[in-house]
Design a protein around this motif. Sequence first.
Motif, mmCIF file in Angstrom:
data_model
loop_
_atom_site.group_PDB
_atom_site.id
_atom_site.type_symbol
_atom_site.label_atom_id
_atom_site.label_comp_id
_atom_site.label_asym_id
_atom_site.label_seq_id
_atom_site.Cartn_x
_atom_site.Cartn_y
_atom_site.Cartn_z
ATOM 1 N N ARG A 151 29.683 -5.577 1.143
ATOM 2 C CA ARG A 151 29.501 -6.498 0.013
ATOM 3 C C ARG A 151 30.154 -7.845 0.241
ATOM 4 N NH1 ARG A 151 29.438 -2.402 -5.149
ATOM 5 N NH2 ARG A 151 27.808 -1.119 -4.245
ATOM 6 N N ARG A 285 18.503 1.631 2.611
ATOM 7 C CA ARG A 285 17.978 0.553 1.769
ATOM 8 C C ARG A 285 18.480 -0.827 2.166
ATOM 9 N NH1 ARG A 285 15.165 2.222 -2.761
ATOM 10 N NH2 ARG A 285 15.046 4.474 -2.844
ATOM 11 N N PRO A 310 10.459 -4.153 -2.027
ATOM 12 C CA PRO A 310 11.167 -5.188 -2.798
ATOM 13 C C PRO A 310 12.319 -5.848 -2.061
ATOM 14 C CG PRO A 310 10.784 -3.281 -4.168
ATOM 15 C CD PRO A 310 10.430 -2.883 -2.756
ATOM 16 N N ILE A 315 8.961 -10.828 -1.955
ATOM 17 C CA ILE A 315 9.289 -10.428 -3.316
ATOM 18 C C ILE A 315 10.672 -10.948 -3.717
ATOM 19 C CG2 ILE A 315 9.810 -8.439 -4.785
ATOM 20 C CD1 ILE A 315 7.589 -6.933 -3.290
ATOM 21 N N ARG A 319 16.899 -14.190 -2.588
ATOM 22 C CA ARG A 319 17.885 -13.108 -2.626
ATOM 23 C C ARG A 319 17.690 -12.095 -1.496
ATOM 24 N NH1 ARG A 319 17.859 -9.833 -6.638
ATOM 25 N NH2 ARG A 319 15.815 -10.328 -7.475
ATOM 26 N N ILE B 41 10.551 2.451 -12.050
ATOM 27 C CA ILE B 41 11.800 2.119 -11.372
ATOM 28 C C ILE B 41 12.111 3.216 -10.353
ATOM 29 C CG2 ILE B 41 14.299 1.866 -11.716
ATOM 30 C CD1 ILE B 41 13.520 0.460 -14.396
ATOM 31 N N VAL B 42 12.363 2.785 -9.114
ATOM 32 C CA VAL B 42 12.550 3.765 -8.045
ATOM 33 C C VAL B 42 13.967 3.768 -7.484
ATOM 34 C CG1 VAL B 42 10.136 3.767 -7.353
ATOM 35 C CG2 VAL B 42 11.697 2.118 -6.314
ATOM 36 N N TYR B 43 14.762 2.788 -7.877
ATOM 37 C CA TYR B 43 16.093 2.710 -7.279
ATOM 38 C C TYR B 43 17.017 1.861 -8.141
ATOM 39 C CZ TYR B 43 19.731 1.684 -3.828
ATOM 40 O OH TYR B 43 20.915 1.552 -3.167
ATOM 41 N N GLU B 45 21.258 0.396 -8.162
ATOM 42 C CA GLU B 45 22.496 0.295 -7.395
ATOM 43 C C GLU B 45 23.480 -0.522 -8.210
ATOM 44 O OE1 GLU B 45 22.250 -0.885 -3.166
ATOM 45 O OE2 GLU B 45 23.712 -2.386 -3.740
ATOM 46 N N PHE B 46 24.692 0.009 -8.384
ATOM 47 C CA PHE B 46 25.692 -0.697 -9.182
ATOM 48 C C PHE B 46 26.942 -0.959 -8.370
ATOM 49 C CE2 PHE B 46 23.561 2.305 -12.244
ATOM 50 C CZ PHE B 46 22.697 1.349 -12.762
ATOM 51 N N ARG B 47 27.719 -1.930 -8.802
ATOM 52 C CA ARG B 47 29.047 -2.111 -8.203
ATOM 53 C C ARG B 47 29.914 -0.912 -8.596
ATOM 54 N NH1 ARG B 47 30.698 -8.361 -8.849
ATOM 55 N NH2 ARG B 47 32.648 -7.516 -8.008
ATOM 56 N N ASP B 48 31.037 -0.798 -7.903
ATOM 57 C CA ASP B 48 31.853 0.409 -8.082
ATOM 58 C C ASP B 48 32.700 0.341 -9.349
ATOM 59 O OD1 ASP B 48 30.890 1.215 -5.620
ATOM 60 O OD2 ASP B 48 32.500 0.165 -4.563
ATOM 61 N N GLU B 61 21.698 -3.829 -9.288
ATOM 62 C CA GLU B 61 20.332 -4.208 -8.996
ATOM 63 C C GLU B 61 19.408 -3.051 -9.337
ATOM 64 O OE1 GLU B 61 18.420 -6.796 -5.459
ATOM 65 O OE2 GLU B 61 19.660 -5.112 -4.852
ATOM 66 N N GLU B 63 15.299 -1.673 -8.785
ATOM 67 C CA GLU B 63 14.090 -1.906 -7.997
ATOM 68 C C GLU B 63 12.929 -1.053 -8.489
ATOM 69 O OE1 GLU B 63 15.759 -2.531 -3.498
ATOM 70 O OE2 GLU B 63 14.105 -1.129 -3.775
ATOM 71 N N SER B 64 11.760 -1.689 -8.581
ATOM 72 C CA SER B 64 10.539 -0.920 -8.769
ATOM 73 C C SER B 64 9.774 -1.017 -7.462
ATOM 74 C CB SER B 64 9.731 -1.480 -9.930
ATOM 75 O OG SER B 64 9.267 -2.760 -9.601
ATOM 76 N N VAL B 65 8.512 -0.582 -7.455
ATOM 77 C CA VAL B 65 7.758 -0.633 -6.205
ATOM 78 C C VAL B 65 7.490 -2.076 -5.800
ATOM 79 C CG1 VAL B 65 5.596 -0.008 -5.106
ATOM 80 C CG2 VAL B 65 6.726 1.605 -6.590
ATOM 81 N N ALA B 67 9.049 -4.994 -7.342
ATOM 82 C CA ALA B 67 9.993 -6.018 -7.759
ATOM 83 C C ALA B 67 11.422 -5.534 -7.615
ATOM 84 C CB ALA B 67 9.738 -6.403 -9.216
ATOM 85 N N ALA B 68 12.328 -6.495 -7.485
ATOM 86 C CA ALA B 68 13.748 -6.194 -7.462
ATOM 87 C C ALA B 68 14.417 -7.154 -8.424
ATOM 88 C CB ALA B 68 14.307 -6.384 -6.060
ATOM 89 N N SER B 69 15.278 -6.635 -9.278
ATOM 90 C CA SER B 69 15.907 -7.476 -10.290
ATOM 91 C C SER B 69 17.411 -7.323 -10.243
ATOM 92 C CB SER B 69 15.450 -7.021 -11.677
ATOM 93 O OG SER B 69 14.579 -7.914 -12.220
ATOM 94 N N GLU B 70 18.067 -8.434 -10.296
ATOM 95 C CA GLU B 70 19.528 -8.460 -10.347
ATOM 96 C C GLU B 70 19.955 -8.167 -11.791
ATOM 97 O OE1 GLU B 70 22.351 -9.056 -7.409
ATOM 98 O OE2 GLU B 70 20.379 -9.922 -7.108
ATOM 99 N N ALA C 513 8.321 5.299 -2.380
ATOM 100 C CA ALA C 513 9.594 4.595 -2.542
ATOM 101 C C ALA C 513 10.699 5.516 -3.033
ATOM 102 C CB ALA C 513 9.424 3.425 -3.498
ATOM 103 N N LYS C 514 10.334 6.542 -3.778
ATOM 104 C CA LYS C 514 11.363 7.430 -4.311
ATOM 105 C C LYS C 514 11.750 8.518 -3.327
ATOM 106 C CE LYS C 514 11.305 8.562 -8.869
ATOM 107 N NZ LYS C 514 10.713 8.700 -10.224
#
Lengths: 444, 130, 529
Positions: A151, A285, A310, A315, A319, B41-43, B45-48, B61, B63-65, B67-70, C513-514
């Motif tokens: 990170r 990932r 993604p 996409i 970032r 949504i497929v994934y 991930e979070f900070r600790d 973050e 993720e879908s198939v 798109a990825a969103s912060e 993806a999953k």
Amino acid sequence: MSYIPHTAMETQQMLAEIGVDAIDELFRAVPPTHRFPKLDLPPPMSEMEVAAEMLAISEANDHAQDFAIFRGAGAYHHFIPTVVNHMLLRGEFYTAYTPYQPEISQGTLQATYEYQSMMCALTGMDAANASHYDGATSLAEAVTVALEVARHRRKKVILSHAIHPQYREVARTYHRGRDIRIIGDRGRGEIVDLMEMLDENTAMLAVQYPDFFGQIDDMTALADAVHEAGALLVMVANPMALSIFKSPGELGADIVVGEGQPMGVPLGFGGPYLGYFAIRQKYVRRIAGRIIGETLDADGKRAFVMTLRPREQDIKRERASSNICTNQGLMALSASVYMTLMGKNGLRKVGELNYHKAHYAANEISRLDGYSVDMSKPFFNEFVVACPRPIADINKALLEQGIIGGYDLGQHYFHLEDRMLLCVTEMNAKDEIDRLVEILGGLN
Amino acid sequence: MGEWKTPAELKYAETDEWFAVDGNMVTIGITDYAQDQLNDIVYVEFRDAGDTVDAGDSFGEVESVKAASELYTAVAGEIAEVNMSLEDAPETVNADPFGAGWMVKISASDLSPLDGLMDAAAYDSYCDSR
Amino acid sequence: MLQPLIYDIGSPGRMGVNLPECDVPKVELPAALMREELPLPEVGEVQVVRHFVKLSKLNYSIDQGLYPLGSCTMKYNPKINEDAARLPGFAQLHPLTDESGSQGALFLMHELQQWLGEISGFEAVSLTPAAGAQGEFAGILMIRQYHIDRGEGQRDLILVPNSAHGTNPATVTMAGMEVLELPSNNKGNVDMDALHAACEGELRDRIAGMMITVPSTLGLFEETILEVIATVHDAGGLMYMDGANMNALMAAVKPGALGFDVMHYNLHKTFSTPHGGGGPGSGAVGVNEKLAPYLPGPIVEIVEDGTADREEPVGATYQVARNARSNDGRPNGSPLQTSAGEAVEPPLYGFVMPEKSIGRMKAFHGNFGMHLRAYAYIRVYGDSGIRDVTRYAVLNANYLRAKLMQTYKVPYPRYCGHEFVLEGHFDDAEDVHALDISKRLMDYGFHPPTNYFPLIVPEALLIEPTETETKADLDEFVAAMERIAEEARDDPELLRNAPHTAPVRRLDEVRAAKELVLCCAPAKAAASV
């Protein structure tokens, strides 16, 4: 008009449909001051003439069909079964685009999936991507992954000096814009010295296997030390050596990268080659680049598709951790066909041929007056020879006898002046090796 | 009005996170509107847990198939808890964004930034306008 | 019929190749270092050939038909180039061959550098980047270093229009810089007000440059391009041109002459080198005088002048067999002669690292196999032919556009460059989307256009026919598109479930993806502890 099929009549019909009188009118948006510059290029040529010219240019090179070659240093002359080229020449493969439309790209997708699988088998990793540009950029991308895994809190990257010098240069180019330190590659540190550089600020440590000098270290202790420091161990491995030696996975590597060229890709003056990139499941990932996964179609049939999309630049845009899109797909196909043909039994045999021939040459040369061979550690198909004369002189003499000699290590390593890195593969017949030894013997 | 749920008791950010307050503990997730836009949504991930975040920082973050969103927090503080169950079942975010699909709990050092967020009505009209 | 996985068609002990016996005394292998398992397939040569032939038949390719994938320039890949690439003098040339032994390859690279520079009006060219994205990366690293060397290291913002390829913003981040996104106006051009605001406001001293695609990703030539360039230059920034769409520009305009400072070429688009199912590409970069010292290396230069007249046909220099050369790399043997009968000594070519180079982008010197194909391509077309490539690419695109706008919505009422965008949906068939039209095209035997890009057009279908298609090919494509438009209204389910005739139907991408099945099970046997 070469590959432009239009007849004058068709052109007129098309212009009429568009509603203009001449093609030039379609360029009105280009500023008139800059429109239609003259190009100072040579005149057109027929296929016959171009074929002759390409042949003439190609023959102005010293190539491995005319010369016995004992040079490796990151590019290797191996046997390529003829089937590889026949499969590559199928237009269905080489004139297709990236498989964004999976319904009509299952050929590329399945072949790439099989390539990924075979790279996992060789490296002992859980996942591999569809390739990077070459071994060097694969290493540079591994640095990015390690920084991401940490990170961006760890800012130190340790690269062994025994990694290919050009790979280290590329890793530096890639990370010029980042606030990180790349160390370890300017000295001549042994594995234990590298271990001492580890600390809580270290994101990764990378070593080459076999190293740039052809030698093999036991990496197990190193792997433990790296993991203890909370860093990742990256191994740059020659896939041909993995045919017989323990996989980096067994030795504790987290990421394995390297140059796939030894697997069915010709020397080709340095490219196109392919960078392979394999990684453990828990970091999958973080992989940049394309990766193919298995799934089902609407009828429940097994099929393949690009997945983890993604993460990619189209996409994720600014970032994304890498901008890679086009990779070395066709070269991955070469590697795939090659590994399939060689298979479990053939590849091991090729690896053993390399090992035995290189050791035969090393032993013979070590008996020559004035020469010494570094046999302090196990080696695969390359080894370092200390020579009684400047390497340039020796190589010049060899060239006159039809032999391309070893790589001059003094170019990159000041302490290795008058030392050459010799490479012996399955392509070097015994009489070639004997001739090399004989000529060297006369040059002491 | 769209066809998404917007519970009245929550606060909403323009980046489509919701915020629930209990004492100084702030629970954060993404809205029904957001999960619908992202699709499957497929994934996640979070900070600790234990990490400190500033207001406006990304805490993870999704993720879908395609798109990825912060994910962003409006409040500063320490991440007290992370919804680990989403790692194995990210589809929970689609099924129950305001319940089992919660993402992190932050022990907030200052709750005042929440005053600048939207209420349910404002968020609804914000989504309508997009 | 699905093809089984290669791991599923082997038998223990089978081999696809015979290898010679070891002709040297064997030595003992170091047991402690040897691996036990090597889980690769065990298949015979015939099975291997059939496996890959069957796989190949599941692909669509240019050799099969029109491939109108916008921004990818899927033109015919000439077969002669493949033959040339397989000549032993190229294919079996070691990258670390001494310069004296690689004069042919160096000469070819040098010519290609010159030609690419000429085509786009740049001072110097480096062939080393392996793909367009790497060319972009090199370009942005050069811009960054240029500012640092001038004591303006605070310049860390790169302007990127919202219509840009995703590689542009990703590249900026990789280089450690920041993206400032610019909106587009309703004509598809950069919003000039936003550009002026960025370049003349408080961020002025942080502007490092701008990346822009010409013609734009909508296939339109930016009408205000000269003003855009001047505005960024006035703010102290440099201009980067994304050369993905160079097929619309050759002999129509030189980017260097317009004022661009740096651009990349996609040899695998404009110059016909095959896409290979996802690469290799080649992303040469061209620069003006300002950035020439920063080029990624090595580049090829003449390190010792010869007496060859540059007006002579280039190949003539090398009409001498390799074995007739002396060791300094020059032909001796039978003397070379010009057409006038004078003796000729060719120059000596060598690799050079530019003075302030940003460094190496990859090992060795780029994807040489792509360089030689591009060389052969430019050689076949020559000056007049290269001009025609662009003219007919633009003619084909405008013809398709004129035909298709009778059935589909085409935003931006202007002539297009080499590609154009249309909207893949109908007001009276709301459930049909660009994706459905794309998939249905497969049933009619065509590869779909690029869909959902650029992002600024809803339901975008970006169509690029290239110059190598006949009017008849284009007419067939138009007919299919027209039939699909009818089907969208009469039988939308037909489209929504398409394709019907492809080797597989639509895929479950969520499952992929999953579950992340990325590797055949038998190959995992060796995988980790």
